[in-house]
Design a protein around this motif. Sequence first.
Motif, PDB file in Angstrom:
ATOM      1  N   PHE A  67      37.686  39.227  35.069  1.00 33.64           N
ATOM      2  CA  PHE A  67      37.331  38.883  36.452  1.00 33.64           C
ATOM      3  C   PHE A  67      36.726  37.481  36.511  1.00 33.64           C
ATOM      4  N   GLU A  68      35.788  37.213  35.598  1.00 37.24           N
ATOM      5  CA  GLU A  68      35.100  35.924  35.582  1.00 37.24           C
ATOM      6  C   GLU A  68      36.075  34.782  35.349  1.00 37.24           C
ATOM      7  N   GLN A  69      37.010  34.974  34.432  1.00 41.42           N
ATOM      8  CA  GLN A  69      37.958  33.914  34.098  1.00 41.42           C
ATOM      9  C   GLN A  69      38.958  33.662  35.227  1.00 41.42           C
ATOM     10  N   VAL A  70      39.522  34.723  35.748  1.00 42.56           N
ATOM     11  CA  VAL A  70      40.612  34.577  36.712  1.00 42.56           C
ATOM     12  C   VAL A  70      40.105  34.139  38.080  1.00 42.56           C
ATOM     13  N   ARG A  71      38.911  34.598  38.475  1.00 40.53           N
ATOM     14  CA  ARG A  71      38.446  34.273  39.826  1.00 40.53           C
ATOM     15  C   ARG A  71      38.157  32.788  40.010  1.00 40.53           C
ATOM     16  N   SER A  72      38.052  32.038  38.918  1.00 38.80           N
ATOM     17  CA  SER A  72      37.834  30.595  39.049  1.00 38.80           C
ATOM     18  C   SER A  72      39.031  29.910  39.702  1.00 38.80           C
ATOM     19  N   ALA A  73      40.191  30.562  39.671  1.00 41.25           N
ATOM     20  CA  ALA A  73      41.387  29.973  40.286  1.00 41.25           C
ATOM     21  C   ALA A  73      41.577  30.438  41.727  1.00 41.25           C
ATOM     22  N   ALA A  74      40.724  31.350  42.220  1.00 34.67           N
ATOM     23  CA  ALA A  74      40.857  31.822  43.603  1.00 34.67           C
ATOM     24  C   ALA A  74      40.325  30.762  44.562  1.00 34.67           C
ATOM     25  N   ALA A  75      40.853  30.763  45.758  1.00 37.31           N
ATOM     26  CA  ALA A  75      40.445  29.766  46.760  1.00 37.31           C
ATOM     27  C   ALA A  75      39.019  30.028  47.239  1.00 37.31           C
ATOM     28  N   ASN A  76      38.288  28.950  47.490  1.00 38.91           N
ATOM     29  CA  ASN A  76      36.925  29.074  48.010  1.00 38.91           C
ATOM     30  C   ASN A  76      36.904  29.228  49.526  1.00 38.91           C
TER      31      ASN A  76
ATOM     32  N   GLY B  75      52.773  50.064  33.298  1.00 40.93           N
ATOM     33  CA  GLY B  75      52.860  50.486  31.904  1.00 40.93           C
ATOM     34  C   GLY B  75      51.490  50.840  31.361  1.00 40.93           C
ATOM     35  N   ASN B  76      51.113  50.215  30.259  1.00 41.49           N
ATOM     36  CA  ASN B  76      49.810  50.470  29.646  1.00 41.49           C
ATOM     37  C   ASN B  76      48.872  49.280  29.800  1.00 41.49           C
ATOM     38  N   SER B  77      49.015  48.510  30.886  1.00 39.99           N
ATOM     39  CA  SER B  77      48.214  47.298  31.028  1.00 39.99           C
ATOM     40  C   SER B  77      47.804  47.059  32.474  1.00 39.99           C
ATOM     41  N   LEU B  78      46.785  46.204  32.623  1.00 41.54           N
ATOM     42  CA  LEU B  78      46.335  45.733  33.930  1.00 41.54           C
ATOM     43  C   LEU B  78      46.368  44.214  33.903  1.00 41.54           C
ATOM     44  N   THR B  79      47.083  43.618  34.858  1.00 41.11           N
ATOM     45  CA  THR B  79      47.186  42.160  34.938  1.00 41.11           C
ATOM     46  C   THR B  79      46.414  41.672  36.151  1.00 41.11           C
ATOM     47  N   LEU B  80      45.571  40.658  35.937  1.00 36.23           N
ATOM     48  CA  LEU B  80      44.779  40.048  37.001  1.00 36.23           C
ATOM     49  C   LEU B  80      45.294  38.631  37.220  1.00 36.23           C
ATOM     50  N   THR B  81      45.511  38.255  38.485  1.00 33.47           N
ATOM     51  CA  THR B  81      46.057  36.937  38.802  1.00 33.47           C
ATOM     52  C   THR B  81      45.383  36.381  40.041  1.00 33.47           C
ATOM     53  N   ALA B  82      45.066  35.087  40.007  1.00 33.83           N
ATOM     54  CA  ALA B  82      44.512  34.395  41.179  1.00 33.83           C
ATOM     55  C   ALA B  82      45.106  32.994  41.245  1.00 33.83           C
ATOM     56  N   THR B  83      45.232  32.473  42.471  1.00 32.08           N
ATOM     57  CA  THR B  83      45.736  31.107  42.650  1.00 32.08           C
ATOM     58  C   THR B  83      45.238  30.539  43.975  1.00 32.08           C
ATOM     59  N   ASP B  84      44.929  29.250  43.971  1.00 24.02           N
ATOM     60  CA  ASP B  84      44.582  28.556  45.217  1.00 24.02           C
ATOM     61  C   ASP B  84      45.643  27.505  45.569  1.00 24.02           C
ATOM     62  N   ARG B  85      46.810  27.612  44.921  1.00 23.08           N
ATOM     63  CA  ARG B  85      47.965  26.716  45.066  1.00 23.08           C
ATOM     64  C   ARG B  85      47.883  25.493  44.157  1.00 23.08           C
ATOM     65  N   TYR B  86      46.682  25.145  43.688  1.00 26.92           N
ATOM     66  CA  TYR B  86      46.534  24.016  42.768  1.00 26.92           C
ATOM     67  C   TYR B  86      46.273  24.514  41.348  1.00 26.92           C
ATOM     68  N   ARG B  87      45.766  25.725  41.253  1.00 27.02           N
ATOM     69  CA  ARG B  87      45.541  26.369  39.958  1.00 27.02           C
ATOM     70  C   ARG B  87      46.102  27.784  40.042  1.00 27.02           C
ATOM     71  N   LEU B  88      46.409  28.330  38.878  1.00 23.48           N
ATOM     72  CA  LEU B  88      46.812  29.726  38.792  1.00 23.48           C
ATOM     73  C   LEU B  88      46.309  30.269  37.462  1.00 23.48           C
ATOM     74  N   SER B  89      45.597  31.374  37.500  1.00 22.62           N
ATOM     75  CA  SER B  89      45.124  32.021  36.272  1.00 22.62           C
ATOM     76  C   SER B  89      45.594  33.464  36.271  1.00 22.62           C
ATOM     77  N   THR B  90      46.074  33.897  35.127  1.00 22.02           N
ATOM     78  CA  THR B  90      46.504  35.282  34.992  1.00 22.02           C
ATOM     79  C   THR B  90      46.126  35.792  33.606  1.00 22.02           C
ATOM     80  N   ARG B  91      45.626  37.009  33.559  1.00 25.22           N
ATOM     81  CA  ARG B  91      45.254  37.611  32.281  1.00 25.22           C
ATOM     82  C   ARG B  91      45.671  39.075  32.277  1.00 25.22           C
ATOM     83  N   THR B  92      46.185  39.525  31.151  1.00 24.77           N
ATOM     84  CA  THR B  92      46.622  40.907  30.996  1.00 24.77           C
ATOM     85  C   THR B  92      45.722  41.638  30.014  1.00 24.77           C
ATOM     86  N   LEU B  93      45.237  42.811  30.412  1.00 26.09           N
ATOM     87  CA  LEU B  93      44.392  43.651  29.569  1.00 26.09           C
ATOM     88  C   LEU B  93      45.159  44.915  29.195  1.00 26.09           C
TER      89      LEU B  93
END
Length: 432
Positions: A117-126, A142-160
């Motif tokens: 959450f901490e890593q991916v939310r940095s790419a969310a829009a303010n 499947g057996n995973s959870l993927t988190l993704t955020a983007t503000d159009r200038y950045r995009l972060s995604t992480r899979t757990l």
Amino acid sequence: MLARASGLTASALRFYDDCGLLTPARVDPLTGYRYYTEGQRERARLIRRLRAIEMPLESISEILSGDLGRAERMLDAHVGELNRRAVEAAVVAESIKRTLAMDERIALPARLLAEAFEQVRSAAANSREIPVLAGILLEATGNSLTLTATDRYRLSTRTLVSRDRQGDDWTLVVDSGHLAPIIDWLRDMDEIHAAPTDHGLLLTAAASAADDAFAGVGSGAAAADAEAPGGAVADADAAADGAAAAADAEAPGGAAAAADSPALDSPAAPAAAVAAVADATAATAAAADAVTGAGSAVGAGGGVGGERRCLVIDESFPDYRAVLSGLGPVRTRVLTARMPLLALLERGCSTVRFEVGATGIAVSGKRLPATVTGCAIDLFFEVATLLPAIDTAVGPDLMFDIAAADRPVVIRSATDGDLTTLAMPTWQPTNG
């Protein structure tokens, strides 16, 4: 006979004799049969009632010692503890009921989810100009959870990778602006269950502090009984008739000890203690009634104890996979240490220049060691875009995959690729 009059079984009477809590007035040396005085009947009844409210044996001895003030304080303290456990039991039970009702849930290490959450939310829009861009997309597949955020200038995604998974795939967008206290809470948990509900994303601690506290409910009495000589256990709930039958079966020839049998003197329980036990029993029953509805209020709002709810944004999230698939081939790959780069970005410039050469990189004129594969290239980044991506990255070394000066740059850990961030370069400043 005492068994019938007190509601205790014959085995319970033997047990309390072994404990020194209710010693017979006389024991027949030939048959081993125990005889009690009339005065011991009330003491036996008090013992049964105290055990019925889970009072430990050592405390029963003190309560019946004759000090009324001490007895009342101990009873009040015990009832208070029972009330606390009852409330905790209601919280745990309500949480378990909700967990059982979850048709779609995924189990994850709580601290890992907090980190993601901490890593991916940095790419969310303010800003809330486009509300969904202020959220984080969660995809359970499947057996995973993927988190993704983007503000159009950045995009972060992480899979757990999940520890356990139940139900169908699901997606939702959580509001990143309300995650800070939830992230702090997750850091103190072990395992978490995440499930979509009609009221947002429900996070339930698989082993909460309330579970640990509740684990001891009723254990005091059981532990004391388990230590009895010969492993005897006092059955305080036995029916009087059953107790009488057990006592009769013990007596030779079916003889039973009469309640008024002649016997040696024995200490009688004070009359005041009788009233104190009655009051404590009534208070415990009232507390049980009061706790009945306690579970229904648990989880209102943001949740309490072992659960939290994340607010959701009910809008469609952009197709970020189309962005990832459209990045084009990598022309230049740079491997460099994260901390020196982070230190340069934190110096306060609004825009930085990345000059990638054959032997390393220069960030606004400051040389940094790096391993470069591919062709040389110059890039410019807004620090506000690049700094969060570097700050929240995983591991000591970072890998930059560059397709072109006007295409998003892929940033990920050189050793752990489950977090991927895209940072969009900016145009070269007019002052060169």
